[in-house]
Design a protein around this motif. Structure first.
Motif, PDB file in Angstrom:
ATOM      1  N   LEU A 197      64.982  16.520 -25.418  1.00 48.58           N
ATOM      2  CA  LEU A 197      63.878  15.565 -25.343  1.00 48.58           C
ATOM      3  C   LEU A 197      64.038  14.479 -26.395  1.00 48.58           C
ATOM      4  O   LEU A 197      63.356  13.456 -26.340  1.00 48.58           O
ATOM      5  CB  LEU A 197      62.533  16.271 -25.519  1.00 48.58           C
ATOM      6  CG  LEU A 197      62.118  17.191 -24.367  1.00 48.58           C
ATOM      7  CD1 LEU A 197      60.774  17.825 -24.655  1.00 48.58           C
ATOM      8  CD2 LEU A 197      62.088  16.445 -23.042  1.00 48.58           C
ATOM      9  N   ALA A 198      64.911  14.701 -27.348  1.00 46.66           N
ATOM     10  CA  ALA A 198      65.237  13.688 -28.352  1.00 46.66           C
ATOM     11  C   ALA A 198      66.635  13.994 -28.872  1.00 46.66           C
ATOM     12  O   ALA A 198      67.101  15.134 -28.813  1.00 46.66           O
ATOM     13  CB  ALA A 198      64.218  13.697 -29.492  1.00 46.66           C
ATOM     14  N   GLU A 232      51.575  13.176 -26.593  1.00 47.57           N
ATOM     15  CA  GLU A 232      52.831  13.215 -27.341  1.00 47.57           C
ATOM     16  C   GLU A 232      54.005  13.496 -26.398  1.00 47.57           C
ATOM     17  O   GLU A 232      55.082  12.908 -26.531  1.00 47.57           O
ATOM     18  CB  GLU A 232      52.767  14.278 -28.433  1.00 47.57           C
ATOM     19  CG  GLU A 232      54.057  14.502 -29.202  1.00 47.57           C
ATOM     20  CD  GLU A 232      54.509  13.271 -29.975  1.00 47.57           C
ATOM     21  OE1 GLU A 232      55.711  13.202 -30.292  1.00 47.57           O
ATOM     22  OE2 GLU A 232      53.672  12.377 -30.249  1.00 47.57           O
ATOM     23  N   TYR A 233      53.790  14.393 -25.421  1.00 46.96           N
ATOM     24  CA  TYR A 233      54.843  14.652 -24.430  1.00 46.96           C
ATOM     25  C   TYR A 233      55.141  13.373 -23.644  1.00 46.96           C
ATOM     26  O   TYR A 233      56.311  13.039 -23.401  1.00 46.96           O
ATOM     27  CB  TYR A 233      54.426  15.762 -23.470  1.00 46.96           C
ATOM     28  CG  TYR A 233      55.498  16.086 -22.459  1.00 46.96           C
ATOM     29  CD1 TYR A 233      56.432  17.085 -22.701  1.00 46.96           C
ATOM     30  CD2 TYR A 233      55.607  15.356 -21.271  1.00 46.96           C
ATOM     31  CE1 TYR A 233      57.437  17.357 -21.787  1.00 46.96           C
ATOM     32  CE2 TYR A 233      56.610  15.618 -20.355  1.00 46.96           C
ATOM     33  CZ  TYR A 233      57.520  16.622 -20.621  1.00 46.96           C
ATOM     34  OH  TYR A 233      58.529  16.874 -19.722  1.00 46.96           O
ATOM     35  N   THR A 247      54.766  10.258 -24.599  1.00 49.87           N
ATOM     36  CA  THR A 247      55.515   9.329 -25.449  1.00 49.87           C
ATOM     37  C   THR A 247      56.973   9.748 -25.568  1.00 49.87           C
ATOM     38  O   THR A 247      57.888   8.919 -25.459  1.00 49.87           O
ATOM     39  CB  THR A 247      54.873   9.262 -26.859  1.00 49.87           C
ATOM     40  OG1 THR A 247      53.548   8.755 -26.746  1.00 49.87           O
ATOM     41  CG2 THR A 247      55.687   8.358 -27.786  1.00 49.87           C
ATOM     42  N   GLN A 248      57.228  11.047 -25.789  1.00 47.36           N
ATOM     43  CA  GLN A 248      58.603  11.526 -25.921  1.00 47.36           C
ATOM     44  C   GLN A 248      59.386  11.291 -24.637  1.00 47.36           C
ATOM     45  O   GLN A 248      60.570  10.916 -24.667  1.00 47.36           O
ATOM     46  CB  GLN A 248      58.606  13.010 -26.284  1.00 47.36           C
ATOM     47  CG  GLN A 248      58.160  13.309 -27.695  1.00 47.36           C
ATOM     48  CD  GLN A 248      58.342  14.777 -28.058  1.00 47.36           C
ATOM     49  OE1 GLN A 248      59.052  15.514 -27.385  1.00 47.36           O
ATOM     50  NE2 GLN A 248      57.699  15.200 -29.132  1.00 47.36           N
ATOM     51  N   TYR A 249      58.737  11.505 -23.495  1.00 43.70           N
ATOM     52  CA  TYR A 249      59.439  11.319 -22.228  1.00 43.70           C
ATOM     53  C   TYR A 249      59.758   9.845 -22.015  1.00 43.70           C
ATOM     54  O   TYR A 249      60.862   9.487 -21.585  1.00 43.70           O
ATOM     55  CB  TYR A 249      58.609  11.861 -21.068  1.00 43.70           C
ATOM     56  CG  TYR A 249      59.373  11.818 -19.767  1.00 43.70           C
ATOM     57  CD1 TYR A 249      60.409  12.713 -19.530  1.00 43.70           C
ATOM     58  CD2 TYR A 249      59.089  10.859 -18.792  1.00 43.70           C
ATOM     59  CE1 TYR A 249      61.144  12.667 -18.365  1.00 43.70           C
ATOM     60  CE2 TYR A 249      59.812  10.810 -17.624  1.00 43.70           C
ATOM     61  CZ  TYR A 249      60.841  11.714 -17.405  1.00 43.70           C
ATOM     62  OH  TYR A 249      61.573  11.652 -16.250  1.00 43.70           O
ATOM     63  N   SER A 289      62.656   8.895 -24.122  1.00 42.88           N
ATOM     64  CA  SER A 289      63.891   9.458 -23.583  1.00 42.88           C
ATOM     65  C   SER A 289      64.429   8.587 -22.453  1.00 42.88           C
ATOM     66  O   SER A 289      65.632   8.296 -22.389  1.00 42.88           O
ATOM     67  CB  SER A 289      63.639  10.887 -23.079  1.00 42.88           C
ATOM     68  OG  SER A 289      64.803  11.420 -22.507  1.00 42.88           O
ATOM     69  N   ARG A 343      60.075   7.188 -34.184  1.00 40.56           N
ATOM     70  CA  ARG A 343      60.614   8.464 -33.704  1.00 40.56           C
ATOM     71  C   ARG A 343      62.131   8.559 -33.860  1.00 40.56           C
ATOM     72  O   ARG A 343      62.656   9.654 -34.036  1.00 40.56           O
ATOM     73  CB  ARG A 343      60.265   8.668 -32.217  1.00 40.56           C
ATOM     74  CG  ARG A 343      58.784   8.558 -31.908  1.00 40.56           C
ATOM     75  CD  ARG A 343      57.954   9.548 -32.719  1.00 40.56           C
ATOM     76  NE  ARG A 343      56.547   9.317 -32.556  1.00 40.56           N
ATOM     77  CZ  ARG A 343      55.817   9.803 -31.565  1.00 40.56           C
ATOM     78  NH1 ARG A 343      56.374  10.550 -30.637  1.00 40.56           N
ATOM     79  NH2 ARG A 343      54.523   9.548 -31.500  1.00 40.56           N
ATOM     80  N   CYS A 344      62.835   7.423 -33.748  1.00 48.26           N
ATOM     81  CA  CYS A 344      64.296   7.473 -33.715  1.00 48.26           C
ATOM     82  C   CYS A 344      64.953   6.960 -34.991  1.00 48.26           C
ATOM     83  O   CYS A 344      66.163   7.111 -35.170  1.00 48.26           O
ATOM     84  CB  CYS A 344      64.814   6.671 -32.518  1.00 48.26           C
ATOM     85  SG  CYS A 344      64.107   7.193 -30.931  1.00 48.26           S
TER      86      CYS A 344
END
Length: 298
Positions: free
Chosen positions: A102-103, A240-241, A243-245, A248, A283-284
């Motif tokens: 996921l990251a 949060e899921y 945003t992560q998706y 990605s 995040r990155c």
């Protein structure tokens, strides 16, 4: 036996090219011992880049995979399972399955194996514990130590003691069985099914400006109940899921297309380029343009 040489022109680069760190050993055991003993076909240690993605079926083995850090996700038998530190999955790779980070930076050690009554263990664990169990810190250390011994033994030109290797694999299976028996705080099946529907809604609508309320309505839950189910399964709230998706997908677009950052922000559901760039860097650790440049250089 022998760690594979990624510089070998005959080497299949599909996995190595999408890893930040890559170590994989392989072996083939034939004859009567292949039915009698557990035996390794592949073992490895990966730290995955954002493009790492396995999707297959009819692969003749069992797969045991232990997450050490970062976050991945498994899709198997109509379920979606988070893979964070301590998540140990045991699946039958003859069935359709899919897993991915996921990251960037998802780290795991794994073992493909067969023999020794493997189908019986797969059936028992599937019925009694499910495909993923979360180990405590002591169990993580024990499991990782066994995987390290298997990696070291199979690094040699020839494996000298297949019965001893079989015992190592058996010790991993008994560790999982013992964990399953003592672990009474199992994830509720209802939560898994609800989150499966919520995740499907997110993946079909991430490019729109959807909210947590939209996700809750899609699965006929209140916002509070959706939060509870997401935390049971993923340990994070639904936004949060989402945003992560989105991030990605954005990473794949940054490295696999020539779209501008503004276009990618619009196509992944962010309010504007400033919101997208801020979230991406938070995040990155780098801006979208820096990520694109670094990935293409690699």
């Amino acid at each position: 036996m022998k760690s594979e040489n990624v510089r070998d022109p005959l080497y299949p680069h599909a996995e190595a090219d999408n890893c930040l760190y890559f170590r994989r050993n392989r072996d083939v055991l034939l004859g009567p011992l292949s039915d009698l003993l557990f035996h390794m076909t592949y073992a490895g240690h990966y730290i995955c880049g954002s493009h790492y993605h396995i999707k297959r079926e009819r692969f003749p083995s069992a797969l045991l995979l232990l997450t050490l850090s970062g976050t991945g996700e498994l899709r198997y038998r109509d379920g979606v399972y988070p893979l964070e530190r301590g998540a140990c999955m045991l699946i039958d790779t003859r069935e359709r399955h899919e897993f991915y980070p996921l990251a960037e930076g998802w780290e795991f050690k794994y073992l493909h194996f067969w023999g020794g009554g493997t189908p019986g263990y797969l059936a028992y664990m599937g019925q009694n514990a499910g495909p993923v169990q979360t180990l405590d810190e002591g169990e993580i250390r024990r499991a990782e130590a066994v995987l390290d011994r298997i990696l070291d033994e199979t690094e040699k030109e020839a494996i000298g003691d297949y019965p001893a290797l079989s015992c190592e694999i058996y010790s991993l299976l008994t560790l999982l069985m013992s964990h399953g028996h003592k672990n009474t705080d199992r994830r509720e099946p209802e939560s898994g099914q609800i989150i499966l529907r919520a995740v499907e809604f997110i993946r079909h609508n991430y490019e729109r400006r959807i909210s947590t309320e939209d996700i809750a309505r899609a699965v006929s839950l209140s916002r509070t109940n959706l939060f509870e189910h997401f935390r049971k399964v993923y340990g994070i709230p639904p936004h949060e899921y989402l945003t992560q998706y989105r991030l990605s997908v954005a990473k794949n677009m940054l490295t696999g297309t020539s779209l501008s950052v503004t276009e990618i922000a619009a196509q992944t559901g962010f309010r504007d380029i400033y919101s997208f760039s801020r979230r991406f860097k938070d995040r990155c650790g780098v801006s979208p343009l820096e990520f694109r440049s670094q990935t293409r250089q690699r």
